[in-house]
Design a protein around this motif. Structure first.
Motif, PDB file in Angstrom:
ATOM      1  N   ASP A  42      -4.776   1.532  -2.315  1.00  5.67           N
ATOM      2  CA  ASP A  42      -3.838   1.372  -1.194  1.00  5.67           C
ATOM      3  C   ASP A  42      -4.580   1.272   0.147  1.00  5.67           C
ATOM      4  O   ASP A  42      -4.198   0.496   1.024  1.00  5.67           O
ATOM      5  CB  ASP A  42      -2.773   2.469  -1.170  1.00  5.67           C
ATOM      6  CG  ASP A  42      -3.334   3.869  -1.000  1.00  5.67           C
ATOM      7  OD1 ASP A  42      -4.492   4.019  -0.586  1.00  5.67           O
ATOM      8  OD2 ASP A  42      -2.602   4.837  -1.277  1.00  5.67           O
ATOM      9  N   GLY A  90       3.084   4.872   6.106  1.00  3.96           N
ATOM     10  CA  GLY A  90       1.958   4.882   5.189  1.00  3.96           C
ATOM     11  C   GLY A  90       0.815   5.740   5.684  1.00  3.96           C
ATOM     12  O   GLY A  90       0.181   6.464   4.909  1.00  3.96           O
ATOM     13  N   THR A 101      -5.310   4.504  -7.294  1.00  3.74           N
ATOM     14  CA  THR A 101      -4.323   4.043  -6.316  1.00  3.74           C
ATOM     15  C   THR A 101      -4.670   4.533  -4.917  1.00  3.74           C
ATOM     16  O   THR A 101      -4.359   3.858  -3.932  1.00  3.74           O
ATOM     17  CB  THR A 101      -2.900   4.502  -6.682  1.00  3.74           C
ATOM     18  OG1 THR A 101      -2.821   5.933  -6.629  1.00  3.74           O
ATOM     19  CG2 THR A 101      -2.507   4.024  -8.062  1.00  3.74           C
ATOM     20  N   ASP A 160      -0.198   8.823   3.132  1.00  2.18           N
ATOM     21  CA  ASP A 160      -1.427   8.719   2.345  1.00  2.18           C
ATOM     22  C   ASP A 160      -2.221  10.027   2.292  1.00  2.18           C
ATOM     23  O   ASP A 160      -2.555  10.490   1.199  1.00  2.18           O
ATOM     24  CB  ASP A 160      -2.290   7.576   2.887  1.00  2.18           C
ATOM     25  CG  ASP A 160      -3.538   7.372   2.051  1.00  2.18           C
ATOM     26  OD1 ASP A 160      -3.420   7.018   0.866  1.00  2.18           O
ATOM     27  OD2 ASP A 160      -4.650   7.589   2.576  1.00  2.18           O
ATOM     28  N   PRO A 168       0.809  -1.225   0.000  1.00  2.00           N
ATOM     29  CA  PRO A 168       0.000   0.000   0.000  1.00  2.00           C
ATOM     30  C   PRO A 168       0.844   1.278   0.000  1.00  2.00           C
ATOM     31  O   PRO A 168       0.495   2.258  -0.668  1.00  2.00           O
ATOM     32  CB  PRO A 168      -0.827  -0.130   1.288  1.00  2.00           C
ATOM     33  CG  PRO A 168      -0.919  -1.590   1.526  1.00  2.00           C
ATOM     34  CD  PRO A 168       0.407  -2.137   1.092  1.00  2.00           C
ATOM     35  N   THR A 169       1.959   1.264   0.724  1.00  2.00           N
ATOM     36  CA  THR A 169       2.808   2.453   0.757  1.00  2.00           C
ATOM     37  C   THR A 169       3.500   2.666  -0.578  1.00  2.00           C
ATOM     38  O   THR A 169       3.684   3.811  -1.023  1.00  2.00           O
ATOM     39  CB  THR A 169       3.851   2.333   1.884  1.00  2.00           C
ATOM     40  OG1 THR A 169       3.174   2.118   3.126  1.00  2.00           O
ATOM     41  CG2 THR A 169       4.679   3.603   1.997  1.00  2.00           C
ATOM     42  N   TRP A 170       3.890   1.581  -1.252  1.00  2.00           N
ATOM     43  CA  TRP A 170       4.455   1.718  -2.598  1.00  2.00           C
ATOM     44  C   TRP A 170       3.442   2.355  -3.544  1.00  2.00           C
ATOM     45  O   TRP A 170       3.798   3.192  -4.387  1.00  2.00           O
ATOM     46  CB  TRP A 170       4.889   0.358  -3.143  1.00  2.00           C
ATOM     47  CG  TRP A 170       6.260  -0.092  -2.703  1.00  2.00           C
ATOM     48  CD1 TRP A 170       6.573  -1.202  -1.973  1.00  2.00           C
ATOM     49  CD2 TRP A 170       7.502   0.576  -2.982  1.00  2.00           C
ATOM     50  NE1 TRP A 170       7.923  -1.265  -1.758  1.00  2.00           N
ATOM     51  CE2 TRP A 170       8.534  -0.197  -2.366  1.00  2.00           C
ATOM     52  CE3 TRP A 170       7.853   1.725  -3.660  1.00  2.00           C
ATOM     53  CZ2 TRP A 170       9.878   0.157  -2.439  1.00  2.00           C
ATOM     54  CZ3 TRP A 170       9.193   2.090  -3.731  1.00  2.00           C
ATOM     55  CH2 TRP A 170      10.183   1.315  -3.133  1.00  2.00           C
ATOM     56  N   LEU A 171       2.175   1.970  -3.406  1.00  2.00           N
ATOM     57  CA  LEU A 171       1.130   2.571  -4.242  1.00  2.00           C
ATOM     58  C   LEU A 171       0.971   4.059  -3.944  1.00  2.00           C
ATOM     59  O   LEU A 171       0.749   4.869  -4.849  1.00  2.00           O
ATOM     60  CB  LEU A 171      -0.200   1.848  -4.020  1.00  2.00           C
ATOM     61  CG  LEU A 171      -0.312   0.447  -4.620  1.00  2.00           C
ATOM     62  CD1 LEU A 171      -1.596  -0.234  -4.151  1.00  2.00           C
ATOM     63  CD2 LEU A 171      -0.261   0.489  -6.136  1.00  2.00           C
ATOM     64  N   THR A 172       1.092   4.418  -2.674  1.00  2.00           N
ATOM     65  CA  THR A 172       1.019   5.831  -2.305  1.00  2.00           C
ATOM     66  C   THR A 172       2.194   6.607  -2.891  1.00  2.00           C
ATOM     67  O   THR A 172       2.032   7.723  -3.405  1.00  2.00           O
ATOM     68  CB  THR A 172       1.000   5.982  -0.776  1.00  2.00           C
ATOM     69  OG1 THR A 172      -0.087   5.218  -0.240  1.00  2.00           O
ATOM     70  CG2 THR A 172       0.796   7.438  -0.378  1.00  2.00           C
TER      71      THR A 172
END
Length: 204
Positions: free
Chosen positions: A49, A63, A45, A67, A6-10
């Motif tokens: 995420d 994250g 995204t 976000d 999820p943090t990579w998506l952010t």
């Protein structure tokens, strides 16, 4: 520090911002559609995420910090692009005022949440339905305005619909801001804090 999915998506959402800015200004055919697709991808995204973080229990302090920052950057950058490129006159003034209201609310509520967190009462200022409605209206308006930017007279009617939706989102922004302010008002007046209710709200 290990970065989860999820943090990579952010982080990917943040990286999309300069891409959208460049595409928005590049003079090639279909740049409006490309910029709108980039914005929609960033918005997707944002949902994804959060969904993955809850579904897979992949939460992290980094994250949770990043976000809402990414969300507000996405909206603010897009508004700045539209205001800078908007035609003059009263429509331009209305666009600038609406953008100032939306960005000003985001700064104010973020500061309010930070202060409430410092006194252990952050759950008191949690998201309401009006905040979610504001977010949806705002995102739809921004997509329409990006897509119809400089497309000529044939797209002017749809562009005006986007302007109207953004103004409505601005009104909902004020409404939701007052909702949060009302929830925090007793503490702002110096009254003894009460225990917050159960549940944790998301950013909106």
């Amino acid at each position: 520090m290990r970065i989860n999915l999820p943090t990579w998506l952010t982080l990917f959402r943040v990286a999309l911002l300069p891409v959208m800015v460049v595409v928005f200004y590049l003079p090639f055919r279909g740049h409006n559609l490309t910029a709108a697709v980039v914005f929609v991808l960033a918005a997707v995204t944002d949902w994804l995420d959060g969904y993955l973080a809850r579904r897979l229990n992949l939460t992290s302090a980094f994250g949770a910090f990043l976000d809402p920052v990414a969300d507000k950057l996405m909206v603010a950058v897009t508004l700045f692009l539209l205001v800078e490129s908007h035609r003059g006159g009263w429509p331009g003034i209305l666009m600038a005022v609406t953008a100032a209201i939306i960005v000003g609310r985001e700064i104010s509520i973020s500061a309010l949440r930070e202060w409430m967190a410092e006194i252990g009462m952050r759950a008191t200022v949690k998201v309401a339905f009006i905040g979610k409605l504001k977010t949806v209206m705002q995102m739809v308006a921004l997509v329409v305005l990006i897509l119809q930017h400089e497309k000529g007279a044939e797209a002017l009617r749809l562009y005006h619909i986007g302007e109207g939706l953004l103004v409505i989102a601005g009104g909902l922004t004020i409404w939701s801001g007052l909702y949060y302010l009302r929830a925090a008002w007793p503490m702002l007046r110096g009254e003894p804090p009460r225990q917050p209710g159960a549940g944790k709200g998301a950013e909106a």
